[in-house]
Design an enzyme around this catalytic site. Structure first.
Site, PDB file in Angstrom:
ATOM      1  N   ASP A  94       0.811  -1.217   0.000  1.00 41.67           N
ATOM      2  CA  ASP A  94       0.000   0.000   0.000  1.00 41.67           C
ATOM      3  C   ASP A  94       0.842   1.264   0.000  1.00 41.67           C
ATOM      4  O   ASP A  94       0.594   2.185  -0.764  1.00 41.67           O
ATOM      5  CB  ASP A  94      -0.986  -0.005   1.189  1.00 41.67           C
ATOM      6  CG  ASP A  94      -0.329  -0.280   2.542  1.00 41.67           C
ATOM      7  OD1 ASP A  94       0.915  -0.469   2.601  1.00 41.67           O
ATOM      8  OD2 ASP A  94      -1.054  -0.327   3.551  1.00 41.67           O
ATOM      9  N   ASP A  97       6.556   4.070   3.580  1.00 40.71           N
ATOM     10  CA  ASP A  97       6.614   5.124   4.597  1.00 40.71           C
ATOM     11  C   ASP A  97       8.063   5.204   5.068  1.00 40.71           C
ATOM     12  O   ASP A  97       8.880   5.858   4.435  1.00 40.71           O
ATOM     13  CB  ASP A  97       5.613   4.798   5.704  1.00 40.71           C
ATOM     14  CG  ASP A  97       5.566   5.835   6.812  1.00 40.71           C
ATOM     15  OD1 ASP A  97       5.836   7.019   6.546  1.00 40.71           O
ATOM     16  OD2 ASP A  97       5.262   5.473   7.962  1.00 40.71           O
ATOM     17  N   LYS A 125       5.407   8.116   0.725  1.00 44.08           N
ATOM     18  CA  LYS A 125       5.276   9.293   1.585  1.00 44.08           C
ATOM     19  C   LYS A 125       6.588  10.060   1.604  1.00 44.08           C
ATOM     20  O   LYS A 125       7.659   9.478   1.752  1.00 44.08           O
ATOM     21  CB  LYS A 125       4.905   8.856   3.006  1.00 44.08           C
ATOM     22  CG  LYS A 125       4.104   9.883   3.760  1.00 44.08           C
ATOM     23  CD  LYS A 125       3.833   9.457   5.186  1.00 44.08           C
ATOM     24  CE  LYS A 125       2.564   8.644   5.314  1.00 44.08           C
ATOM     25  NZ  LYS A 125       2.194   8.449   6.749  1.00 44.08           N
TER      26      LYS A 125
HETATM   27  P1  IMP Z   1       6.909   1.326   6.497  1.00 42.50           P
HETATM   28  O1  IMP Z   1       7.133   2.378   7.532  1.00 42.50           O
HETATM   29  O2  IMP Z   1       7.350   1.775   5.134  1.00 42.50           O
HETATM   30  O3  IMP Z   1       7.516   0.021   6.914  1.00 42.50           O
HETATM   31  O4  IMP Z   1       5.346   1.132   6.386  1.00 42.50           O
HETATM   32  C1  IMP Z   1       4.734   0.135   7.146  1.00 42.50           C
HETATM   33  C2  IMP Z   1       3.272   0.138   7.049  1.00 42.50           C
HETATM   34  O5  IMP Z   1       2.775   1.199   7.837  1.00 42.50           O
HETATM   35  C3  IMP Z   1       2.618   0.326   5.699  1.00 42.50           C
HETATM   36  O6  IMP Z   1       2.558  -0.852   4.940  1.00 42.50           O
HETATM   37  C4  IMP Z   1       1.237   0.741   6.147  1.00 42.50           C
HETATM   38  O7  IMP Z   1       0.464  -0.392   6.429  1.00 42.50           O
HETATM   39  C5  IMP Z   1       1.514   1.513   7.422  1.00 42.50           C
HETATM   40  N1  IMP Z   1       1.439   2.961   7.172  1.00 42.50           N
HETATM   41  C6  IMP Z   1       2.433   3.844   6.988  1.00 42.50           C
HETATM   42  N2  IMP Z   1       1.957   5.082   6.785  1.00 42.50           N
HETATM   43  C7  IMP Z   1       0.615   4.971   6.813  1.00 42.50           C
HETATM   44  C8  IMP Z   1      -0.475   5.909   6.645  1.00 42.50           C
HETATM   45  O8  IMP Z   1      -0.311   7.111   6.395  1.00 42.50           O
HETATM   46  N3  IMP Z   1      -1.716   5.372   6.764  1.00 42.50           N
HETATM   47  C9  IMP Z   1      -1.970   4.065   7.011  1.00 42.50           C
HETATM   48  N4  IMP Z   1      -0.995   3.158   7.170  1.00 42.50           N
HETATM   49  C10 IMP Z   1       0.286   3.616   7.070  1.00 42.50           C
HETATM   50 MG    MG Z   2       1.039  -2.484   4.796  1.00 43.88          MG
END
Ligand code: IMP
Ligand code: MG
Length: 182
Positions: A94, A97, A125
């Protein structure tokens, strides 16, 4: 809650990606691998725009999150993971982040004998990356705000929205530190 990306823009971008994947993976055994739960809607729409034989696979990544955006300990559940030997894998998630989730699942897929691994995320993001790698493809770049919809949740709600929306402060309510599937 305010709409950030309307449903028709998502649909067009997903269809363009499906066309690119169709051209790029022609003649190669493709497995589209979704990271549960956030990739569910994106995965379902994307595979229907790819005009190639393909297999679908799933794995689950969960993190302990005290607040809406702080990264926690990542737990990857591989129970659903199909055999990837010799498969060309397109990993679908999705959002990119901090990048910790994608980095961990790419490493896992590489260790499982995949012939190649590429990643595609719906959202990237800005200003949050904590890893060296980037997703190979992203459909939309978004500001550093907490978003929901089109698979993305807050406290496991809002995943079913057909668009991506920004949660405003009054939409955020305190939750106990919980382990919810990302
Ligand atoms: P990461 O920080 O890139 O490992 O992201 C981990 C997970 O955090 C993503 O796959 C999303 O499920 C969740 N996540 C990060 N940012 C958002 C947001 O703005 N809304 C909802 N879920 C988020
Ligand atoms: Mg996710």
């Amino acid at each position: 809650m305010k709409t950030l990306i309307p449903a028709d823009e998502i649909r067009d971008a997903v269809a363009r990606l499906g066309g690119e994947i169709t051209r790029e993976y022609a003649g190669r055994p493709l497995t589209v691998l979704g990271v549960l739960n956030g990739s569910l809607v994106f995965l379902a729409d994307l595979i229907r725009t790819i005009d190639l034989p393909l297999r679908i696979g799933l794995l689950q990544a969960s993190s302990y999150r005290g607040t809406a955006t702080s990264p926690g300990d990542l737990v990857v559940n591989e129970e659903l993971l199909p055999t990837l030997d010799g498969r060309h894998v397109l990993l679908v998630d999705d959002i990119f982040d901090t990048g910790h989730t994608l980095e961990a699942v790419v490493a896992l897929v590489k260790s499982r004998g995949a012939a190649s691994v590429q990643s595609a995320v719906l959202l990237r993001k800005q200003g949050r990356r904590q890893v060296l790698s980037e997703p190979d493809r992203h459909l939309f770049e978004i500001p550093n705000e907490f978003v929901v919809g089109y698979g993305l949740d807050y406290a496991d709600e809002y995943r079913h929205l057909p668009h991506v929306a920004v949660l405003e402060p009054e939409d955020l309510r305190p939750t106990a530190s919980n382990d919810h599937p990302s």
